[in-house]
Design a protein around this motif. Sequence first.
Motif, PDB file in Angstrom:
ATOM      1  N   VAL A  85       0.863  -1.184   0.000  1.00 45.43           N
ATOM      2  CA  VAL A  85       0.000   0.000   0.000  1.00 45.43           C
ATOM      3  C   VAL A  85       0.895   1.227   0.000  1.00 45.43           C
ATOM      4  CG1 VAL A  85      -2.028  -1.029   1.095  1.00 45.43           C
ATOM      5  CG2 VAL A  85      -0.250  -0.041   2.520  1.00 45.43           C
ATOM      6  N   SER A  86       0.426   2.280  -0.655  1.00 47.85           N
ATOM      7  CA  SER A  86       1.247   3.488  -0.792  1.00 47.85           C
ATOM      8  C   SER A  86       0.355   4.719  -0.860  1.00 47.85           C
ATOM      9  CB  SER A  86       2.097   3.390  -2.059  1.00 47.85           C
ATOM     10  OG  SER A  86       2.833   4.568  -2.273  1.00 47.85           O
ATOM     11  N   LYS A  87       0.644   5.689   0.007  1.00 50.83           N
ATOM     12  CA  LYS A  87      -0.002   7.010  -0.009  1.00 50.83           C
ATOM     13  C   LYS A  87      -1.511   6.959   0.158  1.00 50.83           C
ATOM     14  CE  LYS A  87       3.565   9.150  -2.941  1.00 50.83           C
ATOM     15  NZ  LYS A  87       4.111   9.967  -1.850  1.00 50.83           N
ATOM     16  N   LEU A  88      -2.040   5.900   0.764  1.00 53.60           N
ATOM     17  CA  LEU A  88      -3.495   5.811   0.933  1.00 53.60           C
ATOM     18  C   LEU A  88      -3.936   6.718   2.076  1.00 53.60           C
ATOM     19  CD1 LEU A  88      -4.311   2.017   0.517  1.00 53.60           C
ATOM     20  CD2 LEU A  88      -4.232   3.822  -1.218  1.00 53.60           C
ATOM     21  N   PRO A  89      -4.919   7.597   1.825  1.00 52.91           N
ATOM     22  CA  PRO A  89      -5.422   8.454   2.903  1.00 52.91           C
ATOM     23  C   PRO A  89      -5.989   7.613   4.042  1.00 52.91           C
ATOM     24  CG  PRO A  89      -6.191   9.225   0.755  1.00 52.91           C
ATOM     25  CD  PRO A  89      -5.575   7.884   0.534  1.00 52.91           C
ATOM     26  N   VAL A  90      -5.843   8.115   5.248  1.00 58.06           N
ATOM     27  CA  VAL A  90      -6.358   7.397   6.408  1.00 58.06           C
ATOM     28  C   VAL A  90      -7.850   7.117   6.216  1.00 58.06           C
ATOM     29  CG1 VAL A  90      -6.850   9.525   7.689  1.00 58.06           C
ATOM     30  CG2 VAL A  90      -6.496   7.389   8.932  1.00 58.06           C
ATOM     31  N   GLY A  91      -8.255   5.917   6.516  1.00 60.07           N
ATOM     32  CA  GLY A  91      -9.652   5.521   6.361  1.00 60.07           C
ATOM     33  C   GLY A  91      -9.968   4.831   5.048  1.00 60.07           C
ATOM     34  N   ASP A 113       4.571   1.492   7.700  1.00 58.69           N
ATOM     35  CA  ASP A 113       3.431   1.521   8.619  1.00 58.69           C
ATOM     36  C   ASP A 113       2.915   0.124   8.952  1.00 58.69           C
ATOM     37  OD1 ASP A 113       3.442   4.300   8.712  1.00 58.69           O
ATOM     38  OD2 ASP A 113       2.165   4.475   6.933  1.00 58.69           O
ATOM     39  N   ALA A 114       3.672  -0.918   8.603  1.00 59.66           N
ATOM     40  CA  ALA A 114       3.304  -2.295   8.924  1.00 59.66           C
ATOM     41  C   ALA A 114       4.303  -2.867   9.915  1.00 59.66           C
ATOM     42  CB  ALA A 114       3.278  -3.149   7.662  1.00 59.66           C
ATOM     43  N   SER A 115       3.817  -3.558  10.929  1.00 63.92           N
ATOM     44  CA  SER A 115       4.700  -4.166  11.928  1.00 63.92           C
ATOM     45  C   SER A 115       4.145  -5.520  12.348  1.00 63.92           C
ATOM     46  CB  SER A 115       4.850  -3.252  13.150  1.00 63.92           C
ATOM     47  OG  SER A 115       3.587  -2.990  13.742  1.00 63.92           O
ATOM     48  N   LEU A 116       5.064  -6.452  12.664  1.00 64.59           N
ATOM     49  CA  LEU A 116       4.670  -7.798  13.056  1.00 64.59           C
ATOM     50  C   LEU A 116       4.150  -7.808  14.493  1.00 64.59           C
ATOM     51  CD1 LEU A 116       4.646 -10.835  12.282  1.00 64.59           C
ATOM     52  CD2 LEU A 116       6.936 -10.986  13.327  1.00 64.59           C
ATOM     53  N   VAL A 117       2.985  -8.432  14.689  1.00 61.19           N
ATOM     54  CA  VAL A 117       2.409  -8.591  16.018  1.00 61.19           C
ATOM     55  C   VAL A 117       2.671 -10.000  16.539  1.00 61.19           C
ATOM     56  CG1 VAL A 117       0.259  -8.603  17.356  1.00 61.19           C
ATOM     57  CG2 VAL A 117       0.625  -6.869  15.576  1.00 61.19           C
ATOM     58  N   ALA A 118       2.427 -10.995  15.714  1.00 51.98           N
ATOM     59  CA  ALA A 118       2.654 -12.383  16.089  1.00 51.98           C
ATOM     60  C   ALA A 118       2.868 -13.193  14.825  1.00 51.98           C
ATOM     61  CB  ALA A 118       1.468 -12.934  16.885  1.00 51.98           C
ATOM     62  N   GLY A 119       3.674 -14.256  14.950  1.00 53.18           N
ATOM     63  CA  GLY A 119       3.969 -15.052  13.769  1.00 53.18           C
ATOM     64  C   GLY A 119       3.960 -16.533  14.047  1.00 53.18           C
ATOM     65  N   ASN A 134      -1.172  10.656   8.597  1.00 50.16           N
ATOM     66  CA  ASN A 134      -2.507  10.267   8.102  1.00 50.16           C
ATOM     67  C   ASN A 134      -2.458   9.669   6.701  1.00 50.16           C
ATOM     68  OD1 ASN A 134      -4.041  10.932  10.387  1.00 50.16           O
ATOM     69  ND2 ASN A 134      -4.081  13.099   9.793  1.00 50.16           N
ATOM     70  N   GLU A 135      -1.386   8.922   6.454  1.00 56.97           N
ATOM     71  CA  GLU A 135      -1.195   8.312   5.145  1.00 56.97           C
ATOM     72  C   GLU A 135      -0.610   6.921   5.358  1.00 56.97           C
ATOM     73  OE1 GLU A 135       0.330  10.718   1.604  1.00 56.97           O
ATOM     74  OE2 GLU A 135       2.038   9.440   2.067  1.00 56.97           O
ATOM     75  N   LEU A 136      -1.150   5.956   4.666  1.00 55.13           N
ATOM     76  CA  LEU A 136      -0.730   4.577   4.888  1.00 55.13           C
ATOM     77  C   LEU A 136       0.266   4.138   3.823  1.00 55.13           C
ATOM     78  CD1 LEU A 136      -1.250   2.214   6.818  1.00 55.13           C
ATOM     79  CD2 LEU A 136      -3.041   1.437   5.263  1.00 55.13           C
ATOM     80  N   ASN A 137       1.462   3.717   4.262  1.00 48.17           N
ATOM     81  CA  ASN A 137       2.504   3.181   3.396  1.00 48.17           C
ATOM     82  C   ASN A 137       3.046   1.914   4.062  1.00 48.17           C
ATOM     83  OD1 ASN A 137       3.115   5.532   1.324  1.00 48.17           O
ATOM     84  ND2 ASN A 137       2.935   6.485   3.352  1.00 48.17           N
ATOM     85  N   ALA A 138       3.090   0.808   3.336  1.00 49.18           N
ATOM     86  CA  ALA A 138       3.534  -0.442   3.952  1.00 49.18           C
ATOM     87  C   ALA A 138       4.297  -1.292   2.945  1.00 49.18           C
ATOM     88  CB  ALA A 138       2.336  -1.218   4.503  1.00 49.18           C
ATOM     89  N   ILE A 497      -6.619   9.224  -5.627  1.00 49.29           N
ATOM     90  CA  ILE A 497      -5.965  10.325  -4.937  1.00 49.29           C
ATOM     91  C   ILE A 497      -5.732  11.483  -5.901  1.00 49.29           C
ATOM     92  CG2 ILE A 497      -3.910  10.991  -3.637  1.00 49.29           C
ATOM     93  CD1 ILE A 497      -3.570   7.966  -2.991  1.00 49.29           C
ATOM     94  N   TYR A 498      -5.925  12.721  -5.426  1.00 47.29           N
ATOM     95  CA  TYR A 498      -5.628  13.897  -6.227  1.00 47.29           C
ATOM     96  C   TYR A 498      -4.112  14.122  -6.219  1.00 47.29           C
ATOM     97  CZ  TYR A 498     -10.623  15.043  -5.881  1.00 47.29           C
ATOM     98  OH  TYR A 498     -11.991  15.017  -5.949  1.00 47.29           O
ATOM     99  N   ARG A 499      -3.546  14.170  -7.430  1.00 44.28           N
ATOM    100  CA  ARG A 499      -2.102  14.366  -7.559  1.00 44.28           C
ATOM    101  C   ARG A 499      -1.820  15.189  -8.808  1.00 44.28           C
ATOM    102  NH1 ARG A 499       1.603   9.294  -6.911  1.00 44.28           N
ATOM    103  NH2 ARG A 499       3.046  11.044  -6.681  1.00 44.28           N
ATOM    104  N   LYS A 500      -0.532  15.392  -9.112  1.00 44.92           N
ATOM    105  CA  LYS A 500      -0.157  16.181 -10.280  1.00 44.92           C
ATOM    106  C   LYS A 500      -0.656  15.537 -11.581  1.00 44.92           C
ATOM    107  CE  LYS A 500       4.407  14.011 -10.744  1.00 44.92           C
ATOM    108  NZ  LYS A 500       5.874  14.247 -10.775  1.00 44.92           N
TER     109      LYS A 500
END
Length: 806
Positions: A85-91, A113-119, A134-138, A497-500
């Motif tokens: 995921v890249s540049k996704l607005p929060v929500g 923005d991604a982290s391991l909780v359990a494996g 407020n932007e999701l990048n993982a 997303i609104y961009r150039k």
Amino acid sequence: MAALLLLLGLSTVKPAAAFYNSHSALGTNTNEIMDDDSSAPFIDLMKMALPFREARQLNKGNIEYDRNGWPKTISQGGQAGTRFVSKLPVGTIPSGQYIVLYEGEGKLDYRNDASLVAGALGRDIINLDPGKDNELNATLFILATNPANPIRNIRILPPGGICANNPFQRVAGAGQCKGNYLSFEQHSSKIIFNPDYLTYMRDFRVIRFMNMSGITRNPVYAWEDRASIDQQTWGGAEGIRGAPMEVMVELANRLHADPWFSMPHAASNDFIRRFAEYVQANLEPSLKVYVEYSNEVWNGVFTQHAFAKQQGVQMGLDPDPNQAAYKFYSKRSVDVFGIWEQVFRGNKRVVRVMSGLVGSTAMSKTILSYNGAYRFTDAYAVAPYVYGDANALRKARSVSDIFQVMTDPKYPHSLPNEIKLIAKQAEVAKSFGVDLIAYEGGQHLVDMTTKSDTQHPNNLFYAANRHPQMAAIYQQLLTGWKQAGGKLFVHFSSPRIYRKYGSFGTKEYITQPDAQAPKHRALLEFTRVNRCWWNGCSGDTLVRQAKPAVTLEAMKTQSEPLDATAPQYEPIHGEPPPFPMGNIPPEDAAPPSVETTLVTMRTMPNEQYVAGGGALIRQVRNPADVWAGASAYQLRNVLNGKIDGTADLAAMWQASWDQQNLYLRIGVEDDRPGVSDSTVPWEDDAVELYLDADGSMSQQYDQRNDFHFIVNLKAGNIVLGKNSPKIDRVPLRHTVTRSGNGYVLDVTLPWAGLGISPRAGQRMGLDIHVDDDDDGGDRDGKLAWKAKQDDAWQNPALFGGVILGE
């Protein structure tokens, strides 16, 4: 197996909410599948990820991949990475814990923005948190993999699931369903689609899959290279990304929406046929399907335009390369339509679409008129975009300045001028007997010269798209579209997303509240107030316009200028005229018995080409009328000498077949018929029939079933060319019916005499030549259907292709 599981999905689930679109006059374009697509169509985030192969900045060491893009070996100390995921607005998608499932052995790592909780082996739990920006990048990394059992089939799935009877709403668990809970983790191959995406899409009657299928700049040719269910991702760069056809058909079925498929520009006939076969077998029978050859082939920024230009020039379609491209696009579109029609056993569900530039009626006329393409086309599509003028927009200093440019009549693409362009295109479409529809449309505030998302005037563009006045512009554009005569309007595009690169999304992300999305509110309000207004819009039956009657001269488009006048109705005694074979006025027509013989040849050409570009020869349905439903093909190629237009010489042919005979009919219009003073028939007025009965199409006559028949009009007999085998087993039958300056030749060729047992789908070689002598002596010129050089008498490879139909 994956495709089979897909087909066992939720297609049968049809809650009432799925039919919100039944009376909608609008469609929507999908987006490109990428890691920053804020429409988030799939629950499995890996399907939108950057391909491992392409993520060079995330990769280290030597990596080998399997055929689906999964790393099968990684050198010691190396890594294979992907951005999912890249540049996704929060929500855009829910934050919180996600489940990562995979097969194989190795080590995974998660960053940004991604982290391991359990494996555990085959199953990780990760946390997705957009953070302060407020932007999701993982990102996800494979740090090690076992070559004997490599990590593969990674799925990144949200928590919760859906109730089976309502795929439009996420639920946290089984307690919110009445015994029909489907978790995302256990049923991802059935659920497939993000419920928020389905909720957005269900308001639209048509879904144009051009972007989702990855058509633009896609060089795919062979069926084996199509997008696969099992690929690591369906995302990536242009020419690589694209959803499988199975997924797109499934989405159309679940939404009860008519799909619009754009065929790849370089795809083989085999590719197109197999695609059509899958759609025919798996699309809901009550749905129509829109079919288009490629996307914006006229647009010079795309490789598909360069391809069409190259093909058109090589074929000699026009001395001007751009016009050659338009004509190739027209020709190839008709080829594609023919393949789909053959697969669907007719075109009752197939909407045949050509498209062009909204500001050029000249382009429209060229595309629709070339070789009579309009007769095989149901809709002509344009893209009404409003922006005003690019230079004026760069000078804007406020949002009000933006709207002033967009609505000022002095700017070429302002709202009032765009509506005028629509009206002109509507007139052209009507004159050709096709519907005017929009393949894209909306606002077009974008400056491709800017280098960053924040460079002027981009921020003003974003603010204008968020302003209530933009809703008013959309309402006026859609109202003007309807009033001008437009029908289906497929807006551009789904949330993004609104961009150039533009602010094209009607929302900025899939879950954005309607109150913050003026363009989306305008679309919904227009749909509510303006329910389907044209015949066939809301039903399951495809309703077509009547095609105009035209003259032979209007059909000779190869010599017409770009802005040639569209064909028009020319009523005679209050009725549309038949095809004017011989230009015989009604009062000079032949007696009734002859008129009955000629009437089929007097209908306008109905050139139906099917698989591989072959002309279709239909099987006889009514023995009392072997020409009922037969297609008619015009001779257009001047092989030698000089033909002074159709007033000098014009000809058409038809064919049909049954188990006993092949029937051929050739209608000829000659300003000076009957000239016959030479010792050989081809130097006078004559007809030459060429047939390769087994379709071998070799460069030499095979002395078995390659034939050259010459009809001597003076002697009233048929002779064989010197390279043909003798036919003495079954006599040929022929008649010549004359009327005014026209005549019709009927020939019956028994299959037994040709040494062939006919069957539907059989391919043959065939060509028709007409010799013309106006003043005695040697002939003056020669017309042919397919051959481009006058060597067919010794080279069957020059014949055209035909296919026996059902």
